[in-house]
Design a protein around this motif. Structure first.
Motif, PDB file in Angstrom:
ATOM      1  N   GLN A   8       1.063  -1.688   0.155  1.00 25.86           N
ATOM      2  CA  GLN A   8      -0.218   0.259   0.167  1.00 25.86           C
ATOM      3  C   GLN A   8       1.122   1.527  -0.007  1.00 25.86           C
ATOM      4  N   GLY A   9       2.034   1.020  -0.039  1.00 23.70           N
ATOM      5  CA  GLY A   9       3.524   2.565  -0.433  1.00 23.70           C
ATOM      6  C   GLY A   9       3.439   2.903   1.157  1.00 23.70           C
ATOM      7  N   LEU A  10       3.248   2.197   2.536  1.00 22.66           N
ATOM      8  CA  LEU A  10       3.588   2.645   3.543  1.00 22.66           C
ATOM      9  C   LEU A  10       4.350   1.665   4.432  1.00 22.66           C
ATOM     10  N   TYR A  11       4.816   2.192   5.452  1.00 23.45           N
ATOM     11  CA  TYR A  11       5.878   1.178   6.120  1.00 23.45           C
ATOM     12  C   TYR A  11       5.982   0.971   7.274  1.00 23.45           C
ATOM     13  N   PRO A  12       6.571  -0.298   7.535  1.00 28.90           N
ATOM     14  CA  PRO A  12       6.086  -1.243   8.341  1.00 28.90           C
ATOM     15  C   PRO A  12       6.931  -0.653   9.527  1.00 28.90           C
ATOM     16  N   VAL A  13       6.641  -0.891  10.522  1.00 30.32           N
ATOM     17  CA  VAL A  13       7.339  -0.442  11.897  1.00 30.32           C
ATOM     18  C   VAL A  13       8.974  -1.569  11.465  1.00 30.32           C
ATOM     19  N   ALA A  14      10.092  -1.118  12.088  1.00 30.38           N
ATOM     20  CA  ALA A  14      11.479  -1.588  11.951  1.00 30.38           C
ATOM     21  C   ALA A  14      12.545  -1.592  12.532  1.00 30.38           C
ATOM     22  N   SER A  15      11.832  -1.017  14.041  1.00 30.05           N
ATOM     23  CA  SER A  15      13.038  -1.223  14.797  1.00 30.05           C
ATOM     24  C   SER A  15      12.210  -1.199  16.457  1.00 30.05           C
ATOM     25  N   TYR A  16      13.784  -2.116  16.862  1.00 32.12           N
ATOM     26  CA  TYR A  16      13.619  -2.161  18.269  1.00 32.12           C
ATOM     27  C   TYR A  16      12.458  -1.500  19.258  1.00 32.12           C
ATOM     28  N   ALA A  17      13.348  -0.570  19.236  1.00 29.35           N
ATOM     29  CA  ALA A  17      12.755   0.272  19.937  1.00 29.35           C
ATOM     30  C   ALA A  17      11.073   1.069  20.327  1.00 29.35           C
ATOM     31  N   GLU A  18      11.013   1.390  18.697  1.00 33.39           N
ATOM     32  CA  GLU A  18       9.565   2.346  18.135  1.00 33.39           C
ATOM     33  C   GLU A  18       8.892   0.533  18.734  1.00 33.39           C
ATOM     34  N   SER A  19       9.038  -0.711  18.164  1.00 29.60           N
ATOM     35  CA  SER A  19       8.375  -1.898  18.093  1.00 29.60           C
ATOM     36  C   SER A  19       7.183  -1.956  19.790  1.00 29.60           C
ATOM     37  N   ALA A  20       8.475  -1.817  20.647  1.00 33.98           N
ATOM     38  CA  ALA A  20       9.410  -2.217  22.515  1.00 33.98           C
ATOM     39  C   ALA A  20       7.667  -1.111  22.541  1.00 33.98           C
ATOM     40  N   LYS A  21       7.652   0.313  21.938  1.00 33.65           N
ATOM     41  CA  LYS A  21       6.653   1.165  22.852  1.00 33.65           C
ATOM     42  C   LYS A  21       5.473   0.694  21.963  1.00 33.65           C
ATOM     43  N   LEU A  22       4.896   0.443  20.855  1.00 29.85           N
ATOM     44  CA  LEU A  22       3.863  -0.313  20.172  1.00 29.85           C
ATOM     45  C   LEU A  22       3.463  -1.301  20.558  1.00 29.85           C
ATOM     46  N   SER A  23       4.450  -2.473  20.315  1.00 31.37           N
ATOM     47  CA  SER A  23       4.108  -3.676  21.061  1.00 31.37           C
ATOM     48  C   SER A  23       3.090  -3.686  21.762  1.00 31.37           C
ATOM     49  N   ILE A  24       1.790  -4.884  22.164  1.00 36.44           N
ATOM     50  CA  ILE A  24       0.757  -4.287  22.548  1.00 36.44           C
ATOM     51  C   ILE A  24       1.398  -6.246  24.276  1.00 36.44           C
ATOM     52  N   ILE A  25       2.348  -7.364  23.497  1.00 40.93           N
ATOM     53  CA  ILE A  25       2.898  -8.115  23.707  1.00 40.93           C
ATOM     54  C   ILE A  25       4.437  -7.271  25.008  1.00 40.93           C
ATOM     55  N   SER A  26       4.272  -7.977  26.988  1.00 43.57           N
ATOM     56  CA  SER A  26       5.340  -7.757  26.965  1.00 43.57           C
ATOM     57  C   SER A  26       6.638  -8.369  26.750  1.00 43.57           C
ATOM     58  N   GLU A  27       7.960  -7.104  26.842  1.00 50.96           N
ATOM     59  CA  GLU A  27       9.066  -8.578  26.755  1.00 50.96           C
ATOM     60  C   GLU A  27       9.212  -9.312  27.498  1.00 50.96           C
ATOM     61  N   TRP A  28       9.958 -10.321  27.798  1.00 50.09           N
ATOM     62  CA  TRP A  28      10.101 -11.099  28.579  1.00 50.09           C
ATOM     63  C   TRP A  28      11.669 -11.336  29.215  1.00 50.09           C
ATOM     64  N   THR A  29      11.615 -10.288  30.797  1.00 54.73           N
ATOM     65  CA  THR A  29      13.339 -10.544  30.834  1.00 54.73           C
ATOM     66  C   THR A  29      13.533 -10.824  32.273  1.00 54.73           C
ATOM     67  N   GLU A  30      12.953 -12.340  32.768  1.00 52.42           N
ATOM     68  CA  GLU A  30      13.155 -12.730  33.660  1.00 52.42           C
ATOM     69  C   GLU A  30      14.450 -13.586  33.213  1.00 52.42           C
ATOM     70  N   LYS A  31      15.746 -13.685  33.605  1.00 48.38           N
ATOM     71  CA  LYS A  31      16.342 -15.056  33.784  1.00 48.38           C
ATOM     72  C   LYS A  31      15.996 -16.127  34.631  1.00 48.38           C
ATOM     73  N   ARG A  32      16.000 -17.024  34.122  1.00 50.34           N
ATOM     74  CA  ARG A  32      15.245 -17.854  34.539  1.00 50.34           C
ATOM     75  C   ARG A  32      14.866 -19.078  33.895  1.00 50.34           C
ATOM     76  N   ASP A  33      14.593 -20.322  34.873  1.00 46.24           N
ATOM     77  CA  ASP A  33      14.071 -21.668  34.272  1.00 46.24           C
ATOM     78  C   ASP A  33      13.095 -21.213  34.095  1.00 46.24           C
ATOM     79  N   LEU A  34      11.560 -21.937  33.842  1.00 39.99           N
ATOM     80  CA  LEU A  34      10.031 -21.609  33.386  1.00 39.99           C
ATOM     81  C   LEU A  34       9.708 -23.525  33.097  1.00 39.99           C
ATOM     82  N   THR A  35       8.506 -23.343  33.715  1.00 41.37           N
ATOM     83  CA  THR A  35       7.806 -24.539  34.335  1.00 41.37           C
ATOM     84  C   THR A  35       7.117 -24.891  32.678  1.00 41.37           C
ATOM     85  N   GLN A  36       6.899 -25.481  32.219  1.00 41.73           N
ATOM     86  CA  GLN A  36       5.591 -26.133  31.003  1.00 41.73           C
ATOM     87  C   GLN A  36       4.218 -24.999  31.255  1.00 41.73           C
ATOM     88  N   LYS A  37       3.701 -24.817  32.511  1.00 41.57           N
ATOM     89  CA  LYS A  37       2.910 -24.787  32.928  1.00 41.57           C
ATOM     90  C   LYS A  37       2.735 -22.876  32.937  1.00 41.57           C
TER      91      LYS A  37
END
Length: 146
Positions: free
Chosen positions: A62-91
């Motif tokens: 459509q002649g438009l520009y998708p977001v292409a920087s991680y900084a901008e993506s982090a601001k726009l995202s509805i998904i939170s980053e995973w920042t924890e450094k640990r093992d995770l259970t399946q649950k």
């Protein structure tokens, strides 16, 4: 500006953040079903890449520009980053995935509904397919969470 550009960029940005989060879940899952969950999450990040690329390409068509920087993506995202450094259970992994796929599905439905209301099948058909794919993923995840 295209009327969908902002929401589609939010969707693309969310998939960019989700892609990295999926890797964290993939690397850090533990437990009896490690191999199955590890491999399943790998398939999810492969699928996320395809969906992100297709959504971004729709904007370019459509002649438009998708977001292409991680900084901008982090601001726009509805998904939170995973920042924890640990093992995770399946649950923990499955519950995180369910929450994120529900959020992504809701956003995809908003884009689809706006496109349907405008008789814009270029966008509505793509997001209808995304919604169907996410419904199947959620079915699998909820079955794993029992």
């Amino acid at each position: 500006m295209n009327k969908y550009e902002e929401k589609i960029n939010k969707f693309v940005a969310s998939l960019e953040v989700f892609y990295l989060k999926l890797h964290a879940l993939h690397w850090n899952v533990t437990g009896k079903n490690f191999k199955a969950i590890h491999e399943y999450v790998e398939s999810l990040y492969d699928d996320a890449t395809e969906t992100m690329d297709s959504a971004a390409e729709q904007l370019k068509i459509q002649g438009l520009y998708p977001v292409a920087s991680y900084a901008e993506s982090a601001k726009l995202s509805i998904i939170s980053e995973w920042t924890e450094k640990r093992d995770l259970t399946q649950k923990e992994v499955v519950e995180s995935l369910i929450s994120d796929y529900q959020a992504l599905s809701t956003l995809a439905k908003e884009i689809r509904d706006e496109a349907v209301a405008a008789d814009d099948f270029f966008y509505s058909n793509f997001y209808e397919d995304v919604i169907a794919d996410y419904a199947k993923v959620l079915w699998f995840l909820k079955a794993m969470d029992r």
